[in-house]
Scaffold this motif. Structure first.
Motif, PDB file in Angstrom:
ATOM      1  N   GLY A   1      21.865 -18.878 -14.915  1.00  0.00           N
ATOM      2  CA  GLY A   1      22.352 -19.392 -15.823  1.00  0.00           C
ATOM      3  C   GLY A   1      20.367 -20.051 -16.368  1.00  0.00           C
ATOM      4  N   ASN A   2      20.481 -19.438 -17.491  1.00  0.00           N
ATOM      5  CA  ASN A   2      19.249 -20.073 -18.193  1.00  0.00           C
ATOM      6  C   ASN A   2      20.133 -21.486 -18.892  1.00  0.00           C
ATOM      7  OD1 ASN A   2      17.375 -18.430 -18.389  1.00  0.00           O
ATOM      8  ND2 ASN A   2      18.872 -17.702 -19.605  1.00  0.00           N
ATOM      9  N   PHE A   3      19.538 -22.689 -19.241  1.00  0.00           N
ATOM     10  CA  PHE A   3      20.456 -23.952 -18.751  1.00  0.00           C
ATOM     11  C   PHE A   3      18.953 -24.548 -19.708  1.00  0.00           C
ATOM     12  CE2 PHE A   3      22.339 -22.491 -15.411  1.00  0.00           C
ATOM     13  CZ  PHE A   3      23.562 -23.522 -15.728  1.00  0.00           C
ATOM     14  N   TYR A   4      19.366 -25.499 -20.636  1.00  0.00           N
ATOM     15  CA  TYR A   4      18.199 -26.252 -21.913  1.00  0.00           C
ATOM     16  C   TYR A   4      18.941 -27.211 -22.091  1.00  0.00           C
ATOM     17  CZ  TYR A   4      16.528 -21.333 -22.608  1.00  0.00           C
ATOM     18  OH  TYR A   4      16.258 -20.012 -22.348  1.00  0.00           O
ATOM     19  N   LEU A   5      18.454 -28.873 -22.224  1.00  0.00           N
ATOM     20  CA  LEU A   5      18.677 -29.772 -22.379  1.00  0.00           C
ATOM     21  C   LEU A   5      18.161 -30.345 -23.915  1.00  0.00           C
ATOM     22  CD1 LEU A   5      20.554 -32.482 -21.293  1.00  0.00           C
ATOM     23  CD2 LEU A   5      18.406 -33.357 -20.666  1.00  0.00           C
ATOM     24  N   SER A   6      19.198 -31.043 -24.601  1.00  0.00           N
ATOM     25  CA  SER A   6      18.529 -31.342 -25.988  1.00  0.00           C
ATOM     26  C   SER A   6      18.020 -32.945 -26.413  1.00  0.00           C
ATOM     27  CB  SER A   6      19.366 -31.009 -27.171  1.00  0.00           C
ATOM     28  OG  SER A   6      18.364 -31.557 -28.678  1.00  0.00           O
ATOM     29  N   THR A   7      16.652 -33.552 -26.040  1.00  0.00           N
ATOM     30  CA  THR A   7      16.657 -34.755 -25.999  1.00  0.00           C
ATOM     31  C   THR A   7      15.702 -35.154 -26.814  1.00  0.00           C
ATOM     32  OG1 THR A   7      15.947 -35.922 -23.975  1.00  0.00           O
ATOM     33  CG2 THR A   7      15.431 -33.611 -24.175  1.00  0.00           C
TER      34      THR A   7
ATOM     35  N   ILE B   1      19.212 -35.902 -14.604  1.00  0.00           N
ATOM     36  CA  ILE B   1      19.380 -34.637 -15.248  1.00  0.00           C
ATOM     37  C   ILE B   1      18.323 -33.904 -16.269  1.00  0.00           C
ATOM     38  CG2 ILE B   1      20.818 -33.293 -17.183  1.00  0.00           C
ATOM     39  CD1 ILE B   1      23.205 -35.510 -16.638  1.00  0.00           C
ATOM     40  N   ARG B   2      17.379 -35.109 -16.649  1.00  0.00           N
ATOM     41  CA  ARG B   2      16.533 -33.713 -17.082  1.00  0.00           C
ATOM     42  C   ARG B   2      15.716 -33.340 -16.911  1.00  0.00           C
ATOM     43  NH1 ARG B   2      16.784 -38.894 -20.928  1.00  0.00           N
ATOM     44  NH2 ARG B   2      15.655 -39.936 -19.635  1.00  0.00           N
ATOM     45  N   GLU B   3      15.280 -34.353 -14.841  1.00  0.00           N
ATOM     46  CA  GLU B   3      14.423 -33.594 -14.322  1.00  0.00           C
ATOM     47  C   GLU B   3      15.297 -32.459 -12.974  1.00  0.00           C
ATOM     48  OE1 GLU B   3      14.480 -36.422 -11.285  1.00  0.00           O
ATOM     49  OE2 GLU B   3      13.167 -38.239 -12.355  1.00  0.00           O
ATOM     50  N   ASP B   4      16.264 -32.715 -13.894  1.00  0.00           N
ATOM     51  CA  ASP B   4      16.989 -30.850 -13.175  1.00  0.00           C
ATOM     52  C   ASP B   4      16.710 -30.075 -14.144  1.00  0.00           C
ATOM     53  OD1 ASP B   4      19.120 -29.102 -11.589  1.00  0.00           O
ATOM     54  OD2 ASP B   4      20.811 -29.770 -13.111  1.00  0.00           O
ATOM     55  N   ILE B   5      16.618 -30.424 -15.004  1.00  0.00           N
ATOM     56  CA  ILE B   5      16.271 -29.480 -16.020  1.00  0.00           C
ATOM     57  C   ILE B   5      15.119 -29.857 -17.099  1.00  0.00           C
ATOM     58  CG2 ILE B   5      17.139 -27.987 -18.562  1.00  0.00           C
ATOM     59  CD1 ILE B   5      19.616 -29.657 -17.514  1.00  0.00           C
ATOM     60  N   ALA B   6      14.188 -29.588 -16.041  1.00  0.00           N
ATOM     61  CA  ALA B   6      12.672 -29.973 -16.657  1.00  0.00           C
ATOM     62  C   ALA B   6      12.017 -29.128 -17.845  1.00  0.00           C
ATOM     63  CB  ALA B   6      11.612 -30.627 -15.551  1.00  0.00           C
ATOM     64  N   ASN B   7      12.117 -27.519 -16.740  1.00  0.00           N
ATOM     65  CA  ASN B   7      11.324 -26.484 -18.115  1.00  0.00           C
ATOM     66  C   ASN B   7      12.429 -26.072 -19.422  1.00  0.00           C
ATOM     67  OD1 ASN B   7       9.481 -26.555 -16.191  1.00  0.00           O
ATOM     68  ND2 ASN B   7      10.306 -25.020 -14.853  1.00  0.00           N
ATOM     69  N   GLY B   8      13.518 -27.236 -19.510  1.00  0.00           N
ATOM     70  CA  GLY B   8      14.280 -26.705 -20.130  1.00  0.00           C
ATOM     71  C   GLY B   8      15.001 -27.686 -20.769  1.00  0.00           C
TER      72      GLY B   8
ATOM     73  N   ARG C   1      11.186 -35.095 -25.028  1.00  0.00           N
ATOM     74  CA  ARG C   1      10.728 -34.161 -24.175  1.00  0.00           C
ATOM     75  C   ARG C   1       9.691 -33.499 -25.176  1.00  0.00           C
ATOM     76  NH1 ARG C   1      11.090 -36.600 -19.854  1.00  0.00           N
ATOM     77  NH2 ARG C   1      12.248 -35.259 -17.754  1.00  0.00           N
ATOM     78  N   SER C   2       8.773 -32.784 -25.370  1.00  0.00           N
ATOM     79  CA  SER C   2       8.018 -32.048 -26.287  1.00  0.00           C
ATOM     80  C   SER C   2       8.452 -30.723 -26.958  1.00  0.00           C
ATOM     81  CB  SER C   2       6.491 -32.313 -26.039  1.00  0.00           C
ATOM     82  OG  SER C   2       6.066 -31.711 -25.360  1.00  0.00           O
ATOM     83  N   LYS C   3       8.452 -29.936 -26.227  1.00  0.00           N
ATOM     84  CA  LYS C   3       9.860 -28.769 -26.940  1.00  0.00           C
ATOM     85  C   LYS C   3       9.811 -28.586 -27.417  1.00  0.00           C
ATOM     86  CE  LYS C   3       9.127 -25.604 -22.902  1.00  0.00           C
ATOM     87  NZ  LYS C   3       9.989 -25.393 -22.081  1.00  0.00           N
ATOM     88  N   ILE C   4       9.383 -27.686 -29.027  1.00  0.00           N
ATOM     89  CA  ILE C   4      10.782 -27.457 -30.054  1.00  0.00           C
ATOM     90  C   ILE C   4      11.990 -26.810 -29.939  1.00  0.00           C
ATOM     91  CG2 ILE C   4      11.044 -27.627 -32.282  1.00  0.00           C
ATOM     92  CD1 ILE C   4       7.875 -28.292 -32.814  1.00  0.00           C
ATOM     93  N   TYR C   5      12.904 -26.602 -30.299  1.00  0.00           N
ATOM     94  CA  TYR C   5      13.928 -25.961 -29.809  1.00  0.00           C
ATOM     95  C   TYR C   5      13.754 -24.385 -30.074  1.00  0.00           C
ATOM     96  CZ  TYR C   5      15.762 -26.313 -35.120  1.00  0.00           C
ATOM     97  OH  TYR C   5      16.368 -26.061 -35.981  1.00  0.00           O
ATOM     98  N   THR C   6      12.684 -24.342 -31.447  1.00  0.00           N
ATOM     99  CA  THR C   6      12.719 -22.718 -31.726  1.00  0.00           C
ATOM    100  C   THR C   6      11.525 -22.491 -31.168  1.00  0.00           C
ATOM    101  OG1 THR C   6      11.563 -23.756 -32.925  1.00  0.00           O
ATOM    102  CG2 THR C   6      13.054 -23.698 -34.598  1.00  0.00           C
ATOM    103  N   ASP C   7      11.229 -22.718 -30.331  1.00  0.00           N
ATOM    104  CA  ASP C   7      10.000 -22.305 -29.161  1.00  0.00           C
ATOM    105  C   ASP C   7      10.258 -21.495 -28.109  1.00  0.00           C
ATOM    106  OD1 ASP C   7       8.366 -23.667 -30.536  1.00  0.00           O
ATOM    107  OD2 ASP C   7       7.546 -24.875 -29.584  1.00  0.00           O
ATOM    108  N   ILE C   8      11.744 -21.447 -27.760  1.00  0.00           N
ATOM    109  CA  ILE C   8      12.918 -20.859 -26.488  1.00  0.00           C
ATOM    110  C   ILE C   8      13.195 -19.709 -27.413  1.00  0.00           C
ATOM    111  CG2 ILE C   8      14.983 -21.064 -25.380  1.00  0.00           C
ATOM    112  CD1 ILE C   8      12.941 -23.544 -25.135  1.00  0.00           C
ATOM    113  N   GLU C   9      13.409 -18.887 -25.855  1.00  0.00           N
ATOM    114  CA  GLU C   9      13.786 -17.537 -26.230  1.00  0.00           C
ATOM    115  C   GLU C   9      14.812 -17.643 -25.440  1.00  0.00           C
ATOM    116  OE1 GLU C   9      11.887 -13.984 -25.552  1.00  0.00           O
ATOM    117  OE2 GLU C   9       9.788 -14.612 -25.695  1.00  0.00           O
TER     118      GLU C   9
END
Length: 155
Positions: free
Chosen positions: A74-80, A111-118, A83-91
């Motif tokens: 599945g697709n996993f995202y982590l709100s933190t 956990i941030r490392e586990d989901i680094a791209n998300g 990091r610099s990627k903004i939540y509205t940039d995700i599809e």
């Protein structure tokens, strides 16, 4: 089910109750990762969730490792805030997992490392304070994901 909302070791029962209510009204599943900072029988938790508890799709996990063992795909995202990627940039896609850390300290680095791209964040001004309230952050991110999905089965 539209989304999977995951709370890592939540500490404040009122936040979890509010998030549970949001999950019911958005047809999202709520995952709680132990240890919890409260009892599921606590009156503040029940009060914040009102009479929605009977409708909640809830799953409780003993640890983050148990959660990831069960949900490998599945697709996993982590709100933190770290990091610099903004939540509205995700599809976002239906069934995505969106993870939120504990109110006082977020999640451990592994956990941030586990989901680094998300890893995603909600923009805020720079200040000496930590972040938005957890239940507000969950609502912001969840409703953006649901907007992108055209609010499936929602009136």
């Amino acid at each position: 089910m539209n989304l999977n909302i995951v709370l890592y070791q939540p500490e404040i029962p009122q936040n979890t109750g509010n998030i549970a209510r949001t999950c019911v009204l958005t047809n999202s599943k709520l995952h709680l990762i132990k240890p919890l900072g409260f009892s599921l029988d606590e009156k503040h938790l029940k009060r914040a969730g009102l009479d929605y508890w009977q409708y909640l799709d809830l799953e409780i996990h003993e640890s983050y490792e148990d959660f990831r063992e069960k949900y490998k795909e599945g697709n996993f995202y982590l709100s933190t805030t770290k990091r610099s990627k903004i939540y509205t940039d995700i599809e976002f896609k239906k069934g995505d997992f969106i993870i939120f850390g504990r109110e006082s300290s977020g999640v451990p680095e592994y956990i941030r490392e586990d989901i680094a791209n998300g890893c995603i964040r909600v923009p805020m001004i720079e200040s000496s304070t930590r972040s938005l309230n957890l239940s507000n952050t969950v609502a912001l991110v969840a409703y953006e994901a649901l907007r992108q999905l055209d609010f499936p089965n929602m009136k």
